[in-house]
Design an enzyme around this catalytic site. Structure first.
Site, mmCIF file in Angstrom:
data_model
loop_
_atom_site.group_PDB
_atom_site.id
_atom_site.type_symbol
_atom_site.label_atom_id
_atom_site.label_comp_id
_atom_site.label_asym_id
_atom_site.label_seq_id
_atom_site.Cartn_x
_atom_site.Cartn_y
_atom_site.Cartn_z
ATOM 1 N N LYS A 77 59.188 -50.275 -26.840
ATOM 2 C CA LYS A 77 58.990 -51.540 -26.114
ATOM 3 C C LYS A 77 60.285 -51.967 -25.399
ATOM 4 O O LYS A 77 60.260 -52.335 -24.221
ATOM 5 C CB LYS A 77 58.517 -52.643 -27.081
ATOM 6 C CG LYS A 77 57.164 -52.305 -27.720
ATOM 7 C CD LYS A 77 56.655 -53.390 -28.627
ATOM 8 C CE LYS A 77 57.514 -53.627 -29.853
ATOM 9 N NZ LYS A 77 57.576 -52.448 -30.762
ATOM 10 N N THR A 78 61.411 -51.880 -26.119
ATOM 11 C CA THR A 78 62.686 -52.249 -25.488
ATOM 12 C C THR A 78 62.976 -51.304 -24.319
ATOM 13 O O THR A 78 63.392 -51.728 -23.231
ATOM 14 C CB THR A 78 63.835 -52.164 -26.518
ATOM 15 O OG1 THR A 78 63.455 -52.933 -27.658
ATOM 16 C CG2 THR A 78 65.140 -52.664 -25.958
ATOM 17 N N ASP A 99 62.134 -60.135 -27.314
ATOM 18 C CA ASP A 99 61.633 -59.321 -28.417
ATOM 19 C C ASP A 99 61.105 -60.257 -29.507
ATOM 20 O O ASP A 99 61.576 -61.393 -29.625
ATOM 21 C CB ASP A 99 62.789 -58.467 -28.969
ATOM 22 C CG ASP A 99 62.295 -57.243 -29.695
ATOM 23 O OD1 ASP A 99 61.072 -57.006 -29.721
ATOM 24 O OD2 ASP A 99 63.127 -56.500 -30.249
ATOM 25 N N ARG A 131 61.428 -43.278 -32.379
ATOM 26 C CA ARG A 131 62.697 -43.618 -33.055
ATOM 27 C C ARG A 131 62.904 -42.732 -34.286
ATOM 28 O O ARG A 131 64.005 -42.251 -34.526
ATOM 29 C CB ARG A 131 62.714 -45.093 -33.476
ATOM 30 C CG ARG A 131 63.913 -45.431 -34.354
ATOM 31 C CD ARG A 131 64.063 -46.897 -34.681
ATOM 32 N NE ARG A 131 64.462 -47.655 -33.512
ATOM 33 C CZ ARG A 131 63.905 -48.811 -33.141
ATOM 34 N NH1 ARG A 131 62.932 -49.335 -33.866
ATOM 35 N NH2 ARG A 131 64.330 -49.427 -32.073
HETATM 36 N N1 LIG Z 1 58.238 -42.805 -24.618
HETATM 37 C C1 LIG Z 1 59.462 -42.466 -25.010
HETATM 38 N N2 LIG Z 1 60.062 -41.377 -24.544
HETATM 39 C C2 LIG Z 1 61.283 -41.010 -24.983
HETATM 40 N N3 LIG Z 1 62.001 -41.714 -25.900
HETATM 41 C C3 LIG Z 1 61.451 -42.818 -26.380
HETATM 42 C C4 LIG Z 1 60.164 -43.274 -25.965
HETATM 43 N N4 LIG Z 1 59.871 -44.408 -26.610
HETATM 44 C C5 LIG Z 1 60.917 -44.679 -27.398
HETATM 45 N N5 LIG Z 1 61.870 -43.720 -27.270
HETATM 46 C C6 LIG Z 1 63.139 -43.692 -27.984
HETATM 47 O O1 LIG Z 1 62.952 -44.274 -29.261
HETATM 48 C C7 LIG Z 1 63.998 -45.194 -29.551
HETATM 49 C C8 LIG Z 1 63.397 -46.531 -29.925
HETATM 50 O O2 LIG Z 1 62.786 -47.114 -28.791
HETATM 51 P P1 LIG Z 1 62.770 -48.687 -28.543
HETATM 52 O O3 LIG Z 1 64.039 -49.314 -29.038
HETATM 53 O O4 LIG Z 1 62.414 -48.904 -27.129
HETATM 54 O O5 LIG Z 1 61.582 -49.121 -29.477
HETATM 55 P P2 LIG Z 1 60.972 -50.577 -29.717
HETATM 56 O O6 LIG Z 1 59.499 -50.441 -29.663
HETATM 57 O O7 LIG Z 1 61.601 -51.564 -28.808
HETATM 58 O O8 LIG Z 1 61.418 -50.870 -31.194
HETATM 59 P P3 LIG Z 1 61.646 -52.341 -31.875
HETATM 60 O O9 LIG Z 1 60.304 -52.977 -31.912
HETATM 61 O O10 LIG Z 1 62.181 -51.965 -33.241
HETATM 62 O O11 LIG Z 1 62.645 -53.055 -31.022
HETATM 63 C C9 LIG Z 1 64.918 -45.208 -28.344
HETATM 64 O O12 LIG Z 1 66.044 -44.427 -28.619
HETATM 65 C C10 LIG Z 1 64.159 -44.543 -27.239
HETATM 66 O O13 LIG Z 1 65.017 -43.694 -26.543
#
Ligand SMILES: Nc1ncnc2c1ncn2[C@@H]1O[C@H](COP(=O)(O)OP(=O)(O)OP(=O)(O)O)[C@@H](O)[C@H]1O
Length: 360
Positions: A80-81, A125, A233
Protein backbone atom coordinates in the site's frame (compact mmCIF):
# COMPACT_ATOMS: atom_id res chain seq x y z
CA UNK A 1 -15.07 -9.11 13.24
CA UNK A 2 -15.05 -10.93 9.92
CA UNK A 3 -12.22 -13.20 8.78
CA UNK A 4 -10.51 -10.52 6.70
CA UNK A 5 -10.53 -8.14 9.60
CA UNK A 6 -9.23 -10.85 11.91
CA UNK A 7 -6.32 -11.50 9.58
CA UNK A 8 -5.53 -7.82 9.30
CA UNK A 9 -5.93 -7.20 13.01
CA UNK A 10 -3.81 -10.20 13.79
CA UNK A 11 -0.81 -8.96 11.96
CA UNK A 12 -1.01 -5.67 13.88
CA UNK A 13 0.11 -7.61 16.93
CA UNK A 14 2.89 -9.67 15.44
CA UNK A 15 5.60 -10.12 18.06
CA UNK A 16 8.72 -8.12 17.19
CA UNK A 17 11.29 -10.06 15.24
CA UNK A 18 8.87 -12.70 13.94
CA UNK A 19 10.38 -13.69 10.61
CA UNK A 20 7.00 -14.38 9.04
CA UNK A 21 5.25 -11.37 10.63
CA UNK A 22 3.76 -9.05 8.02
CA UNK A 23 4.41 -5.81 9.93
CA UNK A 24 7.60 -3.91 9.14
CA UNK A 25 10.47 -4.21 11.61
CA UNK A 26 13.49 -1.92 11.96
CA UNK A 27 15.61 -3.77 9.43
CA UNK A 28 12.76 -3.80 6.91
CA UNK A 29 12.34 -0.04 7.05
CA UNK A 30 15.99 0.42 6.23
CA UNK A 31 16.02 -1.83 3.15
CA UNK A 32 12.44 -1.43 1.96
CA UNK A 33 13.13 1.96 0.45
CA UNK A 34 15.74 0.39 -1.82
CA UNK A 35 13.47 -2.48 -2.85
CA UNK A 36 10.34 -0.45 -3.60
CA UNK A 37 9.18 -0.50 -7.21
CA UNK A 38 9.26 3.07 -8.53
CA UNK A 39 6.49 2.92 -11.13
CA UNK A 40 3.40 0.89 -12.04
CA UNK A 41 5.28 -1.14 -14.65
CA UNK A 42 7.71 -2.37 -11.99
CA UNK A 43 4.96 -3.18 -9.49
CA UNK A 44 4.44 -6.95 -9.47
CA UNK A 45 0.98 -8.57 -9.32
CA UNK A 46 -2.40 -6.97 -8.45
CA UNK A 47 -3.18 -6.76 -12.21
CA UNK A 48 -6.68 -5.32 -11.80
CA UNK A 49 -5.59 -2.63 -9.35
CA UNK A 50 -2.69 -1.72 -11.62
CA UNK A 51 -4.83 -1.47 -14.73
CA UNK A 52 -7.53 0.60 -13.02
CA UNK A 53 -5.01 2.93 -11.40
CA UNK A 54 -3.12 3.32 -14.64
CA UNK A 55 -6.31 4.46 -16.41
CA UNK A 56 -7.22 6.85 -13.65
CA UNK A 57 -3.76 8.42 -13.43
CA UNK A 58 -3.36 8.77 -17.21
CA UNK A 59 -6.73 10.50 -17.45
CA UNK A 60 -5.92 12.87 -14.57
CA UNK A 61 -2.55 13.67 -16.14
CA UNK A 62 -4.19 14.38 -19.50
CA UNK A 63 -6.65 16.74 -17.82
CA UNK A 64 -3.84 18.39 -15.88
CA UNK A 65 -5.83 17.79 -12.69
CA UNK A 66 -5.01 16.16 -9.35
CA UNK A 67 -5.94 12.47 -9.31
CA UNK A 68 -9.08 11.37 -7.45
CA UNK A 69 -8.70 10.28 -3.82
CA UNK A 70 -7.64 6.64 -3.52
CA UNK A 71 -8.42 4.15 -0.75
CA UNK A 72 -6.16 1.09 -0.53
CA UNK A 73 -7.20 -1.72 1.76
CA UNK A 74 -5.45 -4.97 2.54
CA UNK A 75 -3.21 -6.77 4.99
CA UNK A 76 0.19 -5.30 5.99
CA UNK A 77 3.13 -5.76 3.64
CA UNK A 78 1.11 -6.07 0.41
CA UNK A 79 2.35 -2.80 -1.08
CA UNK A 80 0.00 0.00 0.00
CA UNK A 81 2.79 2.44 0.89
CA UNK A 82 4.63 1.47 -2.28
CA UNK A 83 1.56 2.14 -4.41
CA UNK A 84 1.00 5.54 -2.82
CA UNK A 85 4.56 6.52 -3.73
CA UNK A 86 4.01 5.23 -7.25
CA UNK A 87 0.84 7.33 -7.56
CA UNK A 88 2.85 10.43 -6.63
CA UNK A 89 5.70 9.50 -8.98
CA UNK A 90 3.32 8.81 -11.88
CA UNK A 91 1.64 12.17 -11.29
CA UNK A 92 5.03 13.92 -10.98
CA UNK A 93 3.82 15.21 -7.62
CA UNK A 94 5.45 15.39 -4.19
CA UNK A 95 4.17 13.08 -1.44
CA UNK A 96 3.58 13.71 2.26
CA UNK A 97 3.37 10.63 4.47
CA UNK A 98 1.55 10.48 7.79
CA UNK A 99 -0.71 8.09 9.67
CA UNK A 100 -4.06 8.03 11.48
CA UNK A 101 -2.58 7.57 14.95
CA UNK A 102 -0.33 10.63 14.38
CA UNK A 103 -3.41 12.81 13.81
CA UNK A 104 -5.18 12.95 17.11
CA UNK A 105 -6.53 16.51 16.87
CA UNK A 106 -8.31 18.26 14.03
CA UNK A 107 -5.62 20.97 14.36
CA UNK A 108 -2.89 18.42 13.47
CA UNK A 109 -4.72 17.67 10.24
CA UNK A 110 -5.46 21.33 9.50
CA UNK A 111 -1.78 22.20 9.69
CA UNK A 112 -0.83 19.36 7.31
CA UNK A 113 -3.61 20.19 4.84
CA UNK A 114 -2.90 23.89 4.82
CA UNK A 115 0.74 23.30 3.90
CA UNK A 116 0.03 21.00 0.91
CA UNK A 117 1.11 22.09 -2.54
CA UNK A 118 -1.20 21.88 -5.54
CA UNK A 119 -1.49 18.27 -6.75
CA UNK A 120 0.46 16.89 -3.77
CA UNK A 121 -0.28 13.34 -2.64
CA UNK A 122 -1.11 12.97 1.04
CA UNK A 123 -0.60 9.38 2.16
CA UNK A 124 -2.58 8.62 5.32
CA UNK A 125 -1.66 5.17 6.58
CA UNK A 126 -3.98 3.43 9.07
CA UNK A 127 -6.67 5.93 8.22
CA UNK A 128 -9.17 3.97 10.35
CA UNK A 129 -7.25 5.06 13.46
CA UNK A 130 -7.73 8.81 13.02
CA UNK A 131 -9.64 10.71 15.70
CA UNK A 132 -13.30 11.55 15.06
CA UNK A 133 -12.90 15.36 14.83
CA UNK A 134 -10.01 14.97 12.38
CA UNK A 135 -12.08 12.55 10.33
CA UNK A 136 -14.91 15.06 10.08
CA UNK A 137 -12.52 17.78 8.98
CA UNK A 138 -11.21 15.43 6.33
CA UNK A 139 -14.71 14.98 4.81
CA UNK A 140 -14.88 18.63 3.83
CA UNK A 141 -11.25 18.78 2.77
CA UNK A 142 -11.72 15.82 0.43
CA UNK A 143 -14.93 17.06 -1.08
CA UNK A 144 -14.59 20.82 -1.27
CA UNK A 145 -10.84 21.38 -0.76
CA UNK A 146 -11.72 23.56 2.18
CA UNK A 147 -11.52 23.28 5.97
CA UNK A 148 -13.07 25.28 8.77
CA UNK A 149 -10.44 26.15 11.33
CA UNK A 150 -12.07 26.72 14.73
CA UNK A 151 -10.57 29.62 16.63
CA UNK A 152 -11.37 30.07 20.32
CA UNK A 153 -13.43 27.91 22.63
CA UNK A 154 -17.01 27.67 23.88
CA UNK A 155 -19.73 30.09 22.75
CA UNK A 156 -17.12 32.55 21.44
CA UNK A 157 -15.55 30.03 19.05
CA UNK A 158 -15.63 30.99 15.38
CA UNK A 159 -15.00 28.94 12.25
CA UNK A 160 -12.59 30.48 9.78
CA UNK A 161 -12.84 28.89 6.31
CA UNK A 162 -9.54 28.03 4.70
CA UNK A 163 -9.23 27.20 0.98
CA UNK A 164 -6.92 24.27 0.12
CA UNK A 165 -5.17 23.55 -3.16
CA UNK A 166 -6.51 20.44 -4.98
CA UNK A 167 -4.63 17.42 -3.61
CA UNK A 168 -4.91 13.63 -3.76
CA UNK A 169 -5.54 11.75 -0.56
CA UNK A 170 -4.33 8.16 -0.57
CA UNK A 171 -5.76 6.41 2.47
CA UNK A 172 -4.53 2.99 3.51
CA UNK A 173 -6.23 0.64 5.89
CA UNK A 174 -5.97 -2.95 7.02
CA UNK A 175 -9.59 -2.69 8.21
CA UNK A 176 -11.81 -1.25 5.47
CA UNK A 177 -14.85 -2.46 7.40
CA UNK A 178 -14.07 0.00 10.20
CA UNK A 179 -14.22 3.10 7.99
CA UNK A 180 -17.39 5.14 8.41
CA UNK A 181 -19.41 5.13 5.16
CA UNK A 182 -19.22 8.95 4.71
CA UNK A 183 -15.42 8.65 4.62
CA UNK A 184 -15.40 5.59 2.37
CA UNK A 185 -17.80 7.30 -0.06
CA UNK A 186 -15.48 10.25 -0.58
CA UNK A 187 -12.82 8.16 -2.29
CA UNK A 188 -13.13 8.16 -6.07
CA UNK A 189 -11.21 4.92 -6.36
CA UNK A 190 -11.06 2.03 -3.92
CA UNK A 191 -8.77 -0.94 -4.33
CA UNK A 192 -8.56 -4.06 -2.26
CA UNK A 193 -5.08 -5.55 -2.30
CA UNK A 194 -5.11 -9.34 -2.43
CA UNK A 195 -2.49 -11.74 -1.17
CA UNK A 196 -0.01 -12.56 -3.94
CA UNK A 197 0.14 -15.77 -5.93
CA UNK A 198 3.33 -17.87 -5.63
CA UNK A 199 4.36 -16.98 -9.20
CA UNK A 200 4.06 -13.26 -8.41
CA UNK A 201 6.12 -13.64 -5.24
CA UNK A 202 8.72 -15.49 -7.27
CA UNK A 203 9.01 -12.38 -9.46
CA UNK A 204 9.31 -10.21 -6.33
CA UNK A 205 12.15 -12.44 -5.08
CA UNK A 206 13.97 -12.31 -8.43
CA UNK A 207 13.62 -8.55 -8.61
CA UNK A 208 14.82 -7.99 -5.03
CA UNK A 209 17.69 -10.46 -5.48
CA UNK A 210 18.85 -8.42 -8.48
CA UNK A 211 18.72 -5.21 -6.46
CA UNK A 212 20.52 -6.82 -3.51
CA UNK A 213 23.11 -8.20 -5.91
CA UNK A 214 22.60 -11.83 -4.95
CA UNK A 215 22.29 -14.69 -7.43
CA UNK A 216 19.28 -16.97 -7.14
CA UNK A 217 18.21 -19.68 -9.53
CA UNK A 218 14.56 -20.27 -10.41
CA UNK A 219 14.04 -23.07 -7.88
CA UNK A 220 15.63 -21.03 -5.11
CA UNK A 221 13.15 -18.21 -5.76
CA UNK A 222 10.25 -20.69 -5.91
CA UNK A 223 11.27 -22.11 -2.54
CA UNK A 224 11.36 -18.67 -0.89
CA UNK A 225 8.12 -17.55 -2.56
CA UNK A 226 6.27 -20.66 -1.35
CA UNK A 227 7.11 -19.83 2.26
CA UNK A 228 6.23 -16.13 2.09
CA UNK A 229 2.55 -16.28 3.09
CA UNK A 230 1.38 -14.37 0.03
CA UNK A 231 3.19 -11.22 1.21
CA UNK A 232 6.02 -9.37 -0.60
CA UNK A 233 7.41 -7.92 2.64
CA UNK A 234 7.86 -11.46 4.02
CA UNK A 235 9.36 -12.64 0.71
CA UNK A 236 11.95 -9.86 0.88
CA UNK A 237 12.75 -10.64 4.51
CA UNK A 238 13.15 -14.38 3.89
CA UNK A 239 15.35 -13.60 0.90
CA UNK A 240 17.67 -11.59 3.14
CA UNK A 241 17.96 -14.44 5.66
CA UNK A 242 18.61 -16.97 2.90
CA UNK A 243 21.24 -14.65 1.45
CA UNK A 244 23.03 -14.65 4.85
CA UNK A 245 22.98 -18.44 4.92
CA UNK A 246 24.21 -18.70 1.35
CA UNK A 247 27.11 -16.35 2.10
CA UNK A 248 28.17 -18.02 5.35
CA UNK A 249 27.54 -21.69 4.62
CA UNK A 250 27.80 -21.90 0.83
CA UNK A 251 29.18 -19.99 -2.15
CA UNK A 252 26.69 -17.11 -1.97
CA UNK A 253 24.31 -18.43 -4.63
CA UNK A 254 20.73 -19.28 -3.71
CA UNK A 255 19.42 -22.64 -4.89
CA UNK A 256 16.39 -24.63 -3.76
CA UNK A 257 18.54 -26.66 -1.37
CA UNK A 258 20.20 -23.59 0.15
CA UNK A 259 16.84 -21.82 0.58
CA UNK A 260 15.28 -24.90 2.19
CA UNK A 261 18.23 -25.43 4.54
CA UNK A 262 18.34 -21.75 5.51
CA UNK A 263 14.64 -21.56 6.25
CA UNK A 264 14.83 -24.77 8.24
CA UNK A 265 17.37 -23.00 10.48
CA UNK A 266 14.88 -20.14 10.86
CA UNK A 267 12.01 -22.60 11.49
CA UNK A 268 9.86 -21.48 8.58
CA UNK A 269 8.39 -24.57 6.92
CA UNK A 270 7.43 -25.23 3.27
CA UNK A 271 4.05 -23.63 3.73
CA UNK A 272 5.33 -20.59 5.63
CA UNK A 273 4.30 -21.77 9.11
CA UNK A 274 6.69 -20.83 11.89
CA UNK A 275 7.31 -22.33 15.33
CA UNK A 276 4.24 -20.70 16.89
CA UNK A 277 1.89 -21.77 14.08
CA UNK A 278 3.12 -25.34 14.28
CA UNK A 279 2.89 -25.39 18.10
CA UNK A 280 -0.78 -24.41 17.88
CA UNK A 281 -1.54 -27.03 15.24
CA UNK A 282 0.47 -29.68 17.01
CA UNK A 283 -1.34 -29.11 20.35
CA UNK A 284 -4.69 -29.16 18.58
CA UNK A 285 -3.90 -32.47 16.90
CA UNK A 286 -1.85 -34.30 19.49
CA UNK A 287 -3.51 -33.15 22.71
CA UNK A 288 -7.08 -32.65 21.58
CA UNK A 289 -7.48 -35.14 18.73
CA UNK A 290 -8.09 -32.28 16.26
CA UNK A 291 -10.72 -30.52 18.43
CA UNK A 292 -13.14 -28.96 18.90
CA UNK A 293 -11.34 -27.22 21.74
CA UNK A 294 -11.85 -23.79 23.30
CA UNK A 295 -9.40 -21.00 22.52
CA UNK A 296 -8.35 -20.53 26.17
CA UNK A 297 -7.56 -24.22 26.60
CA UNK A 298 -5.57 -24.25 23.38
CA UNK A 299 -3.64 -21.15 24.48
CA UNK A 300 -2.74 -22.70 27.85
CA UNK A 301 -1.62 -25.86 26.07
CA UNK A 302 0.88 -23.93 23.92
CA UNK A 303 1.96 -21.64 26.78
CA UNK A 304 0.86 -18.45 24.97
CA UNK A 305 -1.60 -15.68 25.66
CA UNK A 306 -5.09 -16.21 24.28
CA UNK A 307 -4.69 -13.08 22.09
CA UNK A 308 -1.41 -14.34 20.65
CA UNK A 309 -3.02 -17.57 19.49
CA UNK A 310 -6.16 -15.85 18.23
CA UNK A 311 -4.60 -12.83 16.54
CA UNK A 312 -1.10 -13.94 15.56
CA UNK A 313 -1.25 -17.65 14.75
CA UNK A 314 -4.83 -18.42 13.83
CA UNK A 315 -5.56 -16.00 10.96
CA UNK A 316 -2.92 -17.56 8.74
CA UNK A 317 -3.88 -21.10 9.77
CA UNK A 318 -7.50 -20.32 8.88
CA UNK A 319 -6.49 -18.77 5.56
CA UNK A 320 -4.41 -21.84 4.75
CA UNK A 321 -7.38 -24.10 5.48
CA UNK A 322 -5.57 -25.83 8.35
CA UNK A 323 -7.78 -24.67 11.21
CA UNK A 324 -11.43 -23.69 11.49
CA UNK A 325 -13.12 -21.57 14.10
CA UNK A 326 -16.47 -23.21 14.81
CA UNK A 327 -19.20 -22.44 17.33
CA UNK A 328 -17.98 -25.42 19.37
CA UNK A 329 -14.32 -24.43 19.36
CA UNK A 330 -11.17 -24.66 17.28
CA UNK A 331 -11.01 -27.59 14.89
CA UNK A 332 -8.16 -28.93 12.76
CA UNK A 333 -9.00 -29.73 9.15
CA UNK A 334 -7.87 -32.93 7.44
CA UNK A 335 -5.14 -30.84 5.73
CA UNK A 336 -3.65 -30.07 9.16
CA UNK A 337 -3.05 -33.75 9.90
CA UNK A 338 -1.42 -34.16 6.51
CA UNK A 339 0.75 -31.06 6.98
CA UNK A 340 2.21 -32.33 10.25
CA UNK A 341 2.62 -35.81 8.74
CA UNK A 342 0.16 -37.41 11.17
CA UNK A 343 -2.59 -39.92 10.45
CA UNK A 344 -6.02 -38.55 11.35
CA UNK A 345 -7.92 -40.88 13.68
CA UNK A 346 -11.26 -42.30 12.45
CA UNK A 347 -13.28 -39.93 14.62
CA UNK A 348 -11.25 -36.79 13.81
CA UNK A 349 -13.17 -33.68 12.71
CA UNK A 350 -13.63 -33.81 8.97
CA UNK A 351 -13.71 -37.62 8.94
CA UNK A 352 -16.97 -39.28 7.73
CA UNK A 353 -20.00 -38.00 9.58
CA UNK A 354 -18.20 -35.05 11.19
CA UNK A 355 -18.35 -32.48 8.42
CA UNK A 356 -21.09 -30.37 10.07
CA UNK A 357 -18.45 -29.07 12.48
CA UNK A 358 -16.90 -26.83 9.87
CA UNK A 359 -20.03 -24.80 9.32
CA UNK A 360 -19.36 -21.87 11.62
N1 LIG B 1 3.79 -5.49 -5.88
C1 LIG B 1 5.03 -5.42 -5.40
N2 LIG B 1 6.09 -5.65 -6.16
C2 LIG B 1 7.34 -5.63 -5.65
N3 LIG B 1 7.61 -5.37 -4.34
C3 LIG B 1 6.59 -5.12 -3.54
C4 LIG B 1 5.24 -5.12 -4.01
N4 LIG B 1 4.42 -4.84 -2.99
C5 LIG B 1 5.20 -4.66 -1.92
N5 LIG B 1 6.51 -4.84 -2.24
C6 LIG B 1 7.63 -4.73 -1.32
O1 LIG B 1 7.20 -5.15 -0.04
C7 LIG B 1 7.64 -4.23 0.96
C8 LIG B 1 6.44 -3.79 1.78
O2 LIG B 1 5.59 -2.99 0.98
P1 LIG B 1 4.77 -1.76 1.58
O3 LIG B 1 5.55 -1.07 2.66
O4 LIG B 1 4.32 -0.94 0.44
O5 LIG B 1 3.55 -2.52 2.23
P2 LIG B 1 2.28 -1.91 2.99
O6 LIG B 1 1.09 -2.61 2.47
O7 LIG B 1 2.30 -0.43 2.94
O8 LIG B 1 2.55 -2.38 4.47
P3 LIG B 1 2.01 -1.66 5.84
O9 LIG B 1 0.54 -1.82 5.81
O10 LIG B 1 2.70 -2.48 6.91
O11 LIG B 1 2.48 -0.24 5.79
C9 LIG B 1 8.39 -3.13 0.25
O12 LIG B 1 9.76 -3.34 0.39
C10 LIG B 1 8.05 -3.27 -1.20
O13 LIG B 1 9.20 -3.08 -1.96
Amino acid sequence: MNWDDAEAAGTDTDPAGRLVGADADGEDSAVEAALRPKDLAEFVGQPKVREQLDLMLRAARARGAAADHVLLSGAPGLGKTTLSMIIAAEMGAPIRITSGPAIQHAGDLASILSSLQEGEVLFLDEIHRMSRPAEEMLYMAMEDFRVDVIVGKGPGATAIPLELPPFTLVGATTRAGLLPPPLRDRFGFTAHMEFYEPGELEQVVHRSARLLDVTTDRDGAVEIAGRSRGTPRIANRLLRRVRDYAQVRADGRITREIAARALEVYEVDQRGLDRLDRAVLSALLKLFGGGPVGLSTLAVAVGEERETVEEVAEPFLVREGLLARTPRGRVATPAAWAHLGLAAPQNAPGATGQTGLFEA
